[in-house]
Design a protein around this motif. Structure first.
Motif, PDB file in Angstrom:
ATOM      1  N   GLN A  55      -0.832   1.362  11.167  1.00 45.28           N
ATOM      2  CA  GLN A  55      -0.363   2.706  11.514  1.00 45.28           C
ATOM      3  C   GLN A  55       0.804   3.055  10.600  1.00 45.28           C
ATOM      4  O   GLN A  55       1.671   2.226  10.345  1.00 45.28           O
ATOM      5  CB  GLN A  55       0.084   2.735  12.970  1.00 45.28           C
ATOM      6  N   ALA A  56       0.810   4.279  10.085  1.00 43.29           N
ATOM      7  CA  ALA A  56       1.802   4.659   9.082  1.00 43.29           C
ATOM      8  C   ALA A  56       2.627   5.851   9.526  1.00 43.29           C
ATOM      9  O   ALA A  56       2.156   6.722  10.245  1.00 43.29           O
ATOM     10  CB  ALA A  56       1.089   4.987   7.768  1.00 43.29           C
ATOM     11  N   LYS A  57       3.878   5.869   9.083  1.00 43.49           N
ATOM     12  CA  LYS A  57       4.764   7.020   9.301  1.00 43.49           C
ATOM     13  C   LYS A  57       4.716   7.902   8.054  1.00 43.49           C
ATOM     14  O   LYS A  57       4.227   7.480   7.006  1.00 43.49           O
ATOM     15  CB  LYS A  57       6.199   6.535   9.517  1.00 43.49           C
ATOM     16  N   ALA A  58       5.279   9.090   8.169  1.00 42.31           N
ATOM     17  CA  ALA A  58       5.309  10.021   7.040  1.00 42.31           C
ATOM     18  C   ALA A  58       6.031   9.418   5.838  1.00 42.31           C
ATOM     19  O   ALA A  58       5.696   9.699   4.689  1.00 42.31           O
ATOM     20  CB  ALA A  58       5.990  11.325   7.458  1.00 42.31           C
ATOM     21  N   SER A  59       7.015   8.549   6.104  1.00 39.63           N
ATOM     22  CA  SER A  59       7.825   7.983   5.025  1.00 39.63           C
ATOM     23  C   SER A  59       7.195   6.741   4.393  1.00 39.63           C
ATOM     24  O   SER A  59       7.723   6.197   3.431  1.00 39.63           O
ATOM     25  CB  SER A  59       9.214   7.618   5.551  1.00 39.63           C
ATOM     26  N   THR A  60       6.059   6.286   4.930  1.00 35.96           N
ATOM     27  CA  THR A  60       5.382   5.113   4.366  1.00 35.96           C
ATOM     28  C   THR A  60       4.984   5.397   2.918  1.00 35.96           C
ATOM     29  O   THR A  60       4.484   6.468   2.600  1.00 35.96           O
ATOM     30  CB  THR A  60       4.110   4.787   5.186  1.00 35.96           C
ATOM     31  N   ASN A  61       5.230   4.415   2.039  1.00 29.08           N
ATOM     32  CA  ASN A  61       4.844   4.598   0.640  1.00 29.08           C
ATOM     33  C   ASN A  61       3.386   4.207   0.437  1.00 29.08           C
ATOM     34  O   ASN A  61       2.932   3.197   0.958  1.00 29.08           O
ATOM     35  CB  ASN A  61       5.729   3.748  -0.280  1.00 29.08           C
ATOM     36  N   VAL A  62       2.663   5.039  -0.324  1.00 31.29           N
ATOM     37  CA  VAL A  62       1.286   4.713  -0.670  1.00 31.29           C
ATOM     38  C   VAL A  62       1.209   4.517  -2.174  1.00 31.29           C
ATOM     39  O   VAL A  62       2.020   5.045  -2.926  1.00 31.29           O
ATOM     40  CB  VAL A  62       0.283   5.816  -0.226  1.00 31.29           C
ATOM     41  N   LYS A  63       0.231   3.718  -2.595  1.00 33.66           N
ATOM     42  CA  LYS A  63       0.023   3.489  -4.021  1.00 33.66           C
ATOM     43  C   LYS A  63      -1.471   3.534  -4.314  1.00 33.66           C
ATOM     44  O   LYS A  63      -2.283   3.508  -3.398  1.00 33.66           O
ATOM     45  CB  LYS A  63       0.624   2.143  -4.439  1.00 33.66           C
ATOM     46  N   ALA A  64      -1.823   3.606  -5.590  1.00 31.04           N
ATOM     47  CA  ALA A  64      -3.235   3.648  -5.976  1.00 31.04           C
ATOM     48  C   ALA A  64      -3.943   2.419  -5.420  1.00 31.04           C
ATOM     49  O   ALA A  64      -3.402   1.317  -5.454  1.00 31.04           O
ATOM     50  CB  ALA A  64      -3.359   3.706  -7.496  1.00 31.04           C
ATOM     51  N   GLY A  65      -5.124   2.626  -4.860  1.00 31.71           N
ATOM     52  CA  GLY A  65      -5.887   1.518  -4.286  1.00 31.71           C
ATOM     53  C   GLY A  65      -5.764   1.426  -2.773  1.00 31.71           C
ATOM     54  O   GLY A  65      -6.565   0.768  -2.123  1.00 31.71           O
ATOM     55  N   ASP A  66      -4.745   2.072  -2.200  1.00 31.23           N
ATOM     56  CA  ASP A  66      -4.578   2.049  -0.739  1.00 31.23           C
ATOM     57  C   ASP A  66      -5.703   2.834  -0.074  1.00 31.23           C
ATOM     58  O   ASP A  66      -6.182   3.833  -0.614  1.00 31.23           O
ATOM     59  CB  ASP A  66      -3.236   2.667  -0.330  1.00 31.23           C
ATOM     60  N   GLU A  67      -6.100   2.381   1.121  1.00 27.98           N
ATOM     61  CA  GLU A  67      -7.093   3.114   1.902  1.00 27.98           C
ATOM     62  C   GLU A  67      -6.397   3.807   3.067  1.00 27.98           C
ATOM     63  O   GLU A  67      -5.667   3.172   3.813  1.00 27.98           O
ATOM     64  CB  GLU A  67      -8.169   2.167   2.431  1.00 27.98           C
ATOM     65  N   LEU A  68      -6.626   5.103   3.182  1.00 33.77           N
ATOM     66  CA  LEU A  68      -6.026   5.890   4.252  1.00 33.77           C
ATOM     67  C   LEU A  68      -7.107   6.278   5.248  1.00 33.77           C
ATOM     68  O   LEU A  68      -8.204   6.661   4.863  1.00 33.77           O
ATOM     69  CB  LEU A  68      -5.397   7.179   3.697  1.00 33.77           C
ATOM     70  N   THR A  69      -6.786   6.168   6.530  1.00 28.43           N
ATOM     71  CA  THR A  69      -7.675   6.647   7.585  1.00 28.43           C
ATOM     72  C   THR A  69      -6.907   7.739   8.310  1.00 28.43           C
ATOM     73  O   THR A  69      -5.809   7.492   8.813  1.00 28.43           O
ATOM     74  CB  THR A  69      -8.037   5.502   8.554  1.00 28.43           C
ATOM     75  N   ILE A  70      -7.459   8.935   8.329  1.00 21.63           N
ATOM     76  CA  ILE A  70      -6.741  10.090   8.865  1.00 21.63           C
ATOM     77  C   ILE A  70      -7.585  10.743   9.946  1.00 21.63           C
ATOM     78  O   ILE A  70      -8.758  11.058   9.723  1.00 21.63           O
ATOM     79  CB  ILE A  70      -6.455  11.125   7.748  1.00 21.63           C
ATOM     80  N   ARG A  71      -6.986  10.953  11.114  1.00 19.58           N
ATOM     81  CA  ARG A  71      -7.694  11.657  12.182  1.00 19.58           C
ATOM     82  C   ARG A  71      -7.231  13.103  12.197  1.00 19.58           C
ATOM     83  O   ARG A  71      -6.068  13.394  12.456  1.00 19.58           O
ATOM     84  CB  ARG A  71      -7.411  11.003  13.529  1.00 19.58           C
ATOM     85  N   LEU A  72      -8.146  14.001  11.898  1.00 20.03           N
ATOM     86  CA  LEU A  72      -7.850  15.433  11.887  1.00 20.03           C
ATOM     87  C   LEU A  72      -8.780  16.122  12.875  1.00 20.03           C
ATOM     88  O   LEU A  72      -9.983  16.181  12.637  1.00 20.03           O
ATOM     89  CB  LEU A  72      -8.077  16.018  10.487  1.00 20.03           C
ATOM     90  N   GLY A  73      -8.220  16.603  13.948  1.00 16.77           N
ATOM     91  CA  GLY A  73      -9.040  17.294  14.929  1.00 16.77           C
ATOM     92  C   GLY A  73     -10.157  16.401  15.438  1.00 16.77           C
ATOM     93  O   GLY A  73      -9.910  15.321  15.940  1.00 16.77           O
ATOM     94  N   GLN A  74     -11.404  16.838  15.240  1.00 18.74           N
ATOM     95  CA  GLN A  74     -12.560  16.107  15.750  1.00 18.74           C
ATOM     96  C   GLN A  74     -13.197  15.187  14.716  1.00 18.74           C
ATOM     97  O   GLN A  74     -14.328  14.779  14.865  1.00 18.74           O
ATOM     98  CB  GLN A  74     -13.612  17.097  16.267  1.00 18.74           C
ATOM     99  N   LYS A  75     -12.480  14.878  13.628  1.00 21.63           N
ATOM    100  CA  LYS A  75     -13.090  13.969  12.658  1.00 21.63           C
ATOM    101  C   LYS A  75     -12.100  12.946  12.122  1.00 21.63           C
ATOM    102  O   LYS A  75     -10.895  13.147  12.145  1.00 21.63           O
ATOM    103  CB  LYS A  75     -13.768  14.729  11.524  1.00 21.63           C
TER     104      LYS A  75
END
Length: 89
Positions: free
Chosen positions: A37-57
């Motif tokens: 689980q990530a906060k807004a301030s979490t640093n991301v870099k190339a190669g990272d996988e993000l899982t994002i829940r937006l509304g119903q998807k």
């Protein structure tokens, strides 16, 4: 290796249109980076996988590259969509 704040990446890549909204979504616990689980301030870099829940998807994307700013037509090149699934409620 370059890193960027999660909320800024979501805005620059146009996955989420506004940074304040990206921050809210992250702070509500609806974004995961590499399964954590990530906060807004979490640093991301190339190669990272993000899982994002937006509304119903739920969208899974891989960060391909980081840029401070990007033109609308180039935004999609910053990430690749791994999967997208609808949530049945």
């Amino acid at each position: 290796m370059e890193t960027m704040r999660l909320d800024k990446f979501l805005k620059v890549s146009r996955i989420i249109k506004r940074r304040t909204l990206a921050k809210e979504v992250a702070d509500q616990g609806r974004v995961f980076v590499n399964g954590q689980q990530a906060k807004a301030s979490t640093n991301v870099k190339a190669g990272d996988e993000l899982t994002i829940r937006l509304g119903q998807k739920i969208i899974k994307v891989r960060v391909e590259s980081l840029q401070e700013s990007t033109r609308k037509e180039d935004a999609a090149s910053l990430y690749s969509v791994l999967s997208e699934e609808k949530i049945e409620e």
